[in-house]
Design a protein around this motif. Structure first.
Motif, PDB file in Angstrom:
ATOM      1  N   ARG A 183       0.828  -1.213   0.000  1.00 41.88           N
ATOM      2  CA  ARG A 183       0.000   0.000   0.000  1.00 41.88           C
ATOM      3  C   ARG A 183       0.858   1.257   0.000  1.00 41.88           C
ATOM      4  O   ARG A 183       0.437   2.307   0.463  1.00 41.88           O
ATOM      5  N   SER A 184       2.047   1.137  -0.522  1.00 42.78           N
ATOM      6  CA  SER A 184       2.973   2.271  -0.490  1.00 42.78           C
ATOM      7  C   SER A 184       3.821   2.298  -1.753  1.00 42.78           C
ATOM      8  O   SER A 184       3.855   1.341  -2.522  1.00 42.78           O
ATOM      9  N   TRP A 185       4.495   3.411  -1.928  1.00 40.42           N
ATOM     10  CA  TRP A 185       5.460   3.540  -3.011  1.00 40.42           C
ATOM     11  C   TRP A 185       6.563   4.487  -2.559  1.00 40.42           C
ATOM     12  O   TRP A 185       6.361   5.324  -1.684  1.00 40.42           O
ATOM     13  N   VAL A 186       7.726   4.311  -3.153  1.00 33.86           N
ATOM     14  CA  VAL A 186       8.846   5.222  -2.936  1.00 33.86           C
ATOM     15  C   VAL A 186       9.423   5.598  -4.296  1.00 33.86           C
ATOM     16  O   VAL A 186       9.430   4.798  -5.229  1.00 33.86           O
ATOM     17  N   GLN A 187       9.862   6.820  -4.397  1.00 35.54           N
ATOM     18  CA  GLN A 187      10.550   7.298  -5.589  1.00 35.54           C
ATOM     19  C   GLN A 187      11.972   7.606  -5.159  1.00 35.54           C
ATOM     20  O   GLN A 187      12.181   8.291  -4.146  1.00 35.54           O
ATOM     21  N   PHE A 188      12.935   7.091  -5.925  1.00 35.72           N
ATOM     22  CA  PHE A 188      14.325   7.273  -5.515  1.00 35.72           C
ATOM     23  C   PHE A 188      15.240   7.489  -6.702  1.00 35.72           C
ATOM     24  O   PHE A 188      14.932   7.116  -7.831  1.00 35.72           O
ATOM     25  N   VAL A 189      16.368   8.126  -6.419  1.00 37.01           N
ATOM     26  CA  VAL A 189      17.471   8.268  -7.360  1.00 37.01           C
ATOM     27  C   VAL A 189      18.638   7.501  -6.767  1.00 37.01           C
ATOM     28  O   VAL A 189      18.619   7.130  -5.594  1.00 37.01           O
TER      29      VAL A 189
END
Length: 76
Positions: free
Chosen positions: A55-61
């Motif tokens: 139920r989540s998301w992360v955006q990363f570099v």
């Protein structure tokens, strides 16, 4: 080799406002992205990736020895 995780300031603010179970899921999603180096974008570039939890998301570099989480979301 150990990899590091940095959190953007906005991410730190969001995490502080989550209930305990939301925080735990976000941290597990970050950990899952961290160990999958094969899905990291090119280090040092402007590309970012999304990694999804239940139920989540992360955006990363990425950079040479870790990732920086620039945004997160939780549908709680």
């Amino acid at each position: 080799m150990a990899y590091g995780v940095d959190l953007a300031f906005r991410v730190e603010e969001v995490l502080a406002d989550l209930p305990e179970h939301g925080l735990q899921e976000i941290m597990e999603t970050i950990a899952a992205a961290l160990v999958r180096r094969d899905v990291w974008p090119t280090p040092g570039g402007w590309d970012a990736r999304l990694w999804f939890g239940p139920r989540s998301w992360v955006q990363f570099v990425s950079y040479r020895d870790g990732i920086e989480v620039v945004n997160v979301g939780w549908a709680g």
